[in-house]
Design an enzyme around this catalytic site. Structure first.
Site, short mmCIF file in Angstrom:
data_model
loop_
_atom_site.label_atom_id
_atom_site.label_comp_id
_atom_site.label_asym_id
_atom_site.label_seq_id
_atom_site.Cartn_x
_atom_site.Cartn_y
_atom_site.Cartn_z
N THR A 257 -0.25 4.76 1.10
CA THR A 257 -0.33 5.54 2.26
C THR A 257 0.08 4.98 3.64
O THR A 257 -0.53 4.05 4.09
CB THR A 257 -1.87 6.26 2.34
OG1 THR A 257 -2.39 6.78 1.02
CG2 THR A 257 -2.17 7.10 3.47
N ASP B 199 0.73 -1.23 -0.15
CA ASP B 199 0.12 -0.11 0.15
C ASP B 199 0.93 1.15 -0.09
O ASP B 199 2.24 1.27 0.30
CB ASP B 199 -0.93 -0.14 1.21
CG ASP B 199 -2.03 0.86 1.24
OD1 ASP B 199 -2.21 1.48 0.04
OD2 ASP B 199 -2.63 1.24 2.14
N ARG C 9 -1.84 16.75 -4.28
CA ARG C 9 -3.29 17.09 -4.34
C ARG C 9 -3.43 18.55 -4.67
O ARG C 9 -3.06 19.05 -3.74
CB ARG C 9 -4.34 16.63 -3.22
CG ARG C 9 -5.31 16.56 -3.41
CD ARG C 9 -6.11 16.23 -1.96
NE ARG C 9 -7.54 16.70 -1.98
CZ ARG C 9 -8.29 16.71 -0.87
NH1 ARG C 9 -7.68 16.44 0.30
NH2 ARG C 9 -9.60 16.90 -1.06
N LYS D 179 -12.35 27.32 -0.59
CA LYS D 179 -11.32 26.67 -0.99
C LYS D 179 -12.08 25.09 -1.52
O LYS D 179 -13.23 24.76 -1.07
CB LYS D 179 -10.54 26.29 0.04
CG LYS D 179 -10.74 25.28 1.26
CD LYS D 179 -9.61 24.89 2.19
CE LYS D 179 -9.86 23.89 2.99
NZ LYS D 179 -11.04 24.14 3.97
N ASP E 179 -2.45 -1.79 6.29
CA ASP E 179 -2.91 -1.74 7.58
C ASP E 179 -4.55 -1.51 7.83
O ASP E 179 -4.79 -1.40 8.70
CB ASP E 179 -2.19 -0.19 7.91
CG ASP E 179 -2.56 0.87 6.74
OD1 ASP E 179 -3.18 0.70 5.99
OD2 ASP E 179 -1.98 1.88 6.99
#
Length: 1107
Positions: A380, A378, A609, A566, A751
């Site tokens: 993250t 994974d 991002r 935003k 996880d």
């Protein structure tokens, strides 16, 4: 358990849910209702395979293949009334079973302790009062209060939500927190139709439900428990993880598969049952190999017994001495201490790994790590830190602010912020004008992994300077800080920065604090919030309304309100009519939009991002609806936020590459973000042109594309993807199965709850210590520090363990081969009655196998890792420890040992005593048996010394014992090298000295071991020992000289994963280094031409490590 509802609660109103449960949401459950529900429903816990029962572990040890063979030998010994030998065998069995049981049971207890590190609690409303109870005591119908930072204790139907956002990444894989609502007006995705059944909406879109184990990122709320334990959504995933799946071809359905299927299926199920019982079909490669070895040796023992009976003409009744001799040959061929040595060595390695933040739940997984060819990881929190950091800010008129030297998402004092003006691209920089480095290469077989900045040079930019607060930046910071719910504060007690809130907002708030423009400070100067429009996933933006103080530093009127917004760039741009402030303010034109989109793409290509920040001065005091507020905005800038890779990730990837291990990244992130991070850490090359066209087109895939492919289409891919974006749990499981079909031996890291199915299906599941209980229970290994480099440390330890297993297996089995040769040849030594005389007694064999061999074997299991342990490819899981070299060495050393001991017996009996073998010397000592007893003592002493010295020789299977370290410049480093492993050193020394008491102590020598004291025979013993050592050294020299039976080195491809690979590329930037590299490569037969990337044995081409 789940309560009963007319339809799924997300389709019901809050009042209908209350009525179905018979509760009052304002008072909660009464004490009587709680007691009744606790009797009706089980505890709110996940059944994720907690501790294995002690009796299961005990039965597993009893059914071990080696133990079953020893049981058979023990029964025969008692059957012929040889109680001493039978008693010793019983002790051996008890010792092996006890050690295995103790160690495995202890390992399970350690894992229980790890699971108990955190015991979350829930805040519930009962009898009209707020009380805190353990999560396990929550029942359906409880009203649970949630606040920021809470773990949702069960599945809740929300009845109140104030800006409530939950992080559901551990369940759905979605990195962006989900805002919760209370209405039951849930729309079918991508339509305007209201959902009427649960089949129309997936769990991720049921936004009025808060799921168990998810985390509240911000806001607060209340919800009614609708499901607990295994009936929650996370519980259903846990159940699918533990669900057993029948192997292919085991069906008994004759209608579907034909009339012969019940017979075929029944035979295969029977084979599976007995194969599992005997350890032949389940377990790691080493366990299966050792089980097969045990039964092979068992049949060899039966064959040898037949040989013994045949030599004695199958006399009827068979003399007891002949039966004892047959048992002796059977005992000689079985390495009784192998199970104990293997188990203890693994436990020692497990203890070492625990100190290195790796908890091994299954002892066998440690050995399996040595054979890992692919790691599915994974992103993250594993390859990255799992924390957002604002790295880039773009302000209108092409001003770029960059945060440097900071990987701490919470500390605004770390790192610096620089500023530069973005230069325009030169007209002559056309696609045709780009330099093609591949066409300039001097060797056609080579393509270079050219750094992207060289392959695609960026336009020249002005020099960067330290950032200062300009009016444009001041307005951007104001909007970013106030349109924000995160908090950033410095704790005076310990001097550390602490944050709360959603990671993206924390990143913006930390950036504002770098310029002392944090929200708390702005509010202190008089900024007052009047309204808030929370983030809405359907419109992907958030807005707040503030009133400015008098004499503010941004020039806004205190008489007017101001809106700060935003959100997603595309959504914000559609609402903007202008861009910039002050002198940089200009109308939003199509060309301006295109330029902003290009800037957004540039940030996204860096793995960031991108968010847009805007504002709007309101004419007068605010009093309007959201739609009226969020229009005619002015764009203030773009923010690029990314999840930074861990510092140790890229070097760890390089170590994997050098070890022939390919790393795949399976992530829920967007494809461009995943690709950028993969390039940054080194999973993908900077220049995709180094890959063949067929590989480059599929090296990065979206999960939707991968999932649409059939198994045949996946298998037809030249290489499996290295990066899969927007990954679902099913995608990970399909990837694992695809790798397995390519004969890969894979490890899966994860996880979250959504990782559990693939963790359980992978050959080695590796969970993170901060992950969910479901993931930990599905995995065989848990990393307590969550770091990817700990995986590399675990693999290195697994390989060290594998090498050492090879060494002590060779040590034990070569001695067994020598003993069998001695005993079989000894059949020819027949006394006056025609009964074969033991050249070595049964208890001498047991003593050597269990005592003399065991401790040196333990010592070999503690050997340090060799320098080349991470420079070899993964071992062949089909061969396991029994490589061609091990098998050849076992036969050569066993034959040499058997000849030396046999010659010793012949020299003593026939050279000194004219071949007098006495009468009935297998059972009793008489003066007539003196020659046989003295010869046995000499053979016993010699065999003991040969086995002990071979342990020193096996410290290296190829290098001479007299120079184990080729870099040591000492003239005679023997003692230093041997003493390096002190346990092994003293095991050999003490074992060698133990020969003397067993030979000379009265009663013990003649009545137990069936030998007697010796004198001149020591000269023969020493002479044959020297011959044996010379023979081993000669065989090692032959292997080195002729380069035979050597491990293949890791083949090289066109690029290398990880940080060091890029550095190596730079060393080939000149023609001189390229030529010298070519010369060095030509000297090694194991290297492929023109490559840098290690490849495994599953590959079709050298250009990319096969996956």
């Amino acid at each position: 358990m789940a309560a009963e509802f007319p339809k799924h609660p997300f389709l019901l109103t809050a009042e209908e849910v209350e009525q179905a449960l018979g509760i009052d949401a304002d008072r909660g459950l009464t004490s009587a209702q709680v007691a009744e529900l606790q009797q009706k429903y089980p505890l709110n816990e996940l059944d994720v395979g907690n501790s294995i029962a002690w009796y299961t572990i005990f039965i597993r040890q009893i059914c071990n293949a080696m133990i079953l063979v020893l049981f058979f030998a023990m029964a025969l010994s008692f059957g012929v009334s040889d109680y001493i030998e039978g008693g010793v065998l019983a002790a051996v069995i008890i010792l092996n079973v006890s050690i295995g049981f103790y160690q495995e049971y202890g390992a399970e207890k350690k894992m229980d302790a790890l699971r108990a590190l955190s015991s979350p609690s829930a805040t519930v409303l009962r009898d009209g009062k707020i009380v805190v109870v353990p999560n396990a005591e929550v029942v359906p119908g409880d009203v649970v209060n949630l606040k920021m930072g809470d773990t949702v204790p069960a599945d809740l139907r929300m009845i109140e939500a104030m800006n409530l956002n939950c992080d559901e990444s551990s369940l759905t894989g979605e990195a962006i927190p989900v805002e919760k609502m209370t209405s039951n007006e849930i729309l079918v995705p991508d339509t305007e139709k209201r959902a009427t059944s649960e089949d129309e909406v997936g769990i991720a879109d049921r936004i009025n439900i808060a799921y168990a184990t998810t985390i509240v990122q911000k806001g607060r709320g209340r919800g009614i428990v609708i499901a607990t334990g295994m009936q929650t959504e996370v519980g259903k995933i846990a159940a699918s993880t533990n669900k057993k799946q029948r192997k292919a071809g085991r069906s008994m359905n004759w209608k579907k598969y034909g009339k012969a299927q019940p017979i075929k299926g029944g035979v295969r199920r029977t084979y599976d049952f007995f194969g599992k019982f005997l350890g032949l079909t389940e377990g790691t490669p080493l366990q299966i190999k050792l089980a097969k070895l045990a039964y092979l040796l068992f049949f060899c023992a039966l064959l040898l017994a037949v040989v013994v009976f045949g030599v004695n003409k199958f006399a009827s009744p068979m003399p007891q001495e002949v039966v004892i001799y047959a048992i002796s040959t059977g005992i000689a061929i079985i390495p009784e201490s192998l199970v104990a040595v293997l188990t203890i060595s693994m436990v020692v390695a497990t203890t070492v790994m625990r100190k290195a933040n790796v908890v091994v739940r299954d002892l066998s997984a440690l050995e399996a790590l040595g054979g890992v060819t692919n790691i599915c990881s994974d992103k993250t929190g594993t390859l990255t830190q799992g924390a957002m950091i604002l790295k880039k800010v773009w302000l209108p008129r092409s001003t770029i602010y960059t945060v440097k030297d900071s990987n701490d998402p919470n500390n605004p004092e770390v790192g610096t912020v620089t500023c530069r003006q973005k230069a325009e691209a030169k007209p002559e920089e056309t696609e045709q004008g780009k330099r093609d480095y591949d066409q300039e290469r001097s060797t056609q077989a080579i393509k270079f992994d050219v750094p992207d900045e060289k392959l695609n040079p960026k336009p020249a930019a002005a020099e960067e300077s330290k950032a200062v607060v300009t009016p444009e930046l001041r307005m951007f910071l104001l909007s970013a800080a106030l349109c924000n719910l995160a908090t950033v504060r410095l704790e005076e007690s310990d001097g550390k920065w602490n944050t709360t809130g959603e990671p993206t907002e924390i990143a913006l708030q930390v950036f504002a604090h770098r310029f002392q423009r944090g929200k708390k400070g702005l509010v202190a100067t008089g900024w007052r919030q009047k309204a808030e429009f929370p983030f809405d996933s359907s419109i992907k933006r958030m807005s707040v309304v503030y009133e400015a103080p008098e004499d503010n530093d941004v020039g806004l009127s205190a008489d007017d309100s101001v809106i700060f917004t935003k959100g997603a760039v595309e959504r914000i741009l559609d609402l903007c009519t202008h861009v910039g402030v002050g002198d940089a303010r200009e109308p939003m034109t199509p060309a301006t939009k295109d330029a902003i989109h290009a800037q957004m793409t540039e940030f996204a290509s860096l793995g960031q991002r991108v968010l847009a920040v805007a504002y709007r001065p309101w004419n007068g005091k605010y009093d309007a609806a959201r739609t009226a507020v969020e229009q005619d905005l002015t764009l203030l800038g773009l923010a690029g936020i990314y999840d930074p890779p861990r510092r140790e990730t890229s070097p760890a990837l390089y170590d994997c590459a050098q070890a022939g291990i390919k790393v795949h990244m399976l992530t829920g992130d967007h494809q461009e973000t995943a690709k950028a991070i993969a390039r940054e850490v080194g999973i993908l090359p900077s220049n995709m042109g180094v890959l063949p066209a067929g590989v480059a087109s599929t090296v990065v895939m979206k999960a939707t594309d991968f999932d649409k492919m059939t198994e045949d289409e996946i298998d037809a891919l030249e290489e499996l993807p290295l990066v899969i974006a927007r990954c679902a749990p099913e995608t990970k499981s399909r990837m694992v199965e695809a790798l397995r079909r390519r004969n890969a031996f894979m490890a899966m890291t994860g996880d979250g709850v959504n990782d559990a199915p693939s963790l359980s299906r992978a050959d080695v599941g590796i969970a993170m210590g901060s992950g969910s209980d479901v993931a930990k229970s599905a995995a065989k290994i848990v990393l307590t520090d969550d770091k990817f480099n700990s995986i590399v440390a675990a693999i290195r330890e697994g390989r060290r363990m594998f090498e050492n297993i090879q060494k002590f297996v060779l040590h034990l089995l070569s001695s067994n081969v020598g003993e069998v040769i001695l005993l079989i040849a000894g059949l020819g030594f027949q006394d006056s009655t025609g009964v074969s005389t033991f050249p070595i007694s049964p208890l001498e064999i047991l003593w050597i196998n269990m005592v003399t061999s065991s401790f040196p074997a333990f010592g070999l299991g503690r050997e340090k890792a060799s320098r080349e342990v991470m420079r070899k490819p993964p071992h062949d899981k089909r061969r396991g420890v029994f490589t061609n070299q091990i098998l050849a060495d076992m036969m050569v050393y066993g034959l040499l040992m058997g000849i030396c001991t046999l010659m010793t017996f012949v020299i003593v009996v026939y050279g000194m005593y004219d071949g007098d073998l006495g009468h009935d010397c297998n059972r009793h000592y008489t003066p007539q048996c003196k020659p046989v007893f003295r010869a046995r003592a000499a053979v016993f002493a010699e065999l003991t010394w040969l086995i002990l010295l071979s342990a020193w020789e096996f410290k290296s299977i190829r290098r001479s014992m007299f120079r184990l370290n080729p870099d040591d410049e000492s003239r005679f480093p023997l003692f230093k090298d041997l003493y390096d492993n002190r346990f092994l050193f003293w095991a050999v020394v003490i074992g060698a000295l133990s020969v003397f008491p067993t030979v000379y102590i009265p009663y013990l020598n003649r009545d137990v071991f069936k030998h007697t004291s010796i004198s001149w025979e020591w000269g023969v013993v020493v002479g044959m020992t020297i011959i044996y050592v010379v023979g081993i050294e000669a065989w090692k020299y032959t292997k080195r000289r002729l380069n035979i039976l050597d491990d293949h080195k890791v083949a090289k491809g066109s690029w290398s994963q990880g940080e060091e690979g890029a550095k190596k590329f730079m060393s080939f930037s000149t023609l001189r280094s390229l030529k010298s590299w070519g010369r060095s490569e030509s000297k090694s037969k194991a290297q492929s031409q023109g490559g840098l990337t290690p490849t495994t044995t599953q590959g079709r081409r050298n250009s990319l490590p096969p996956v």
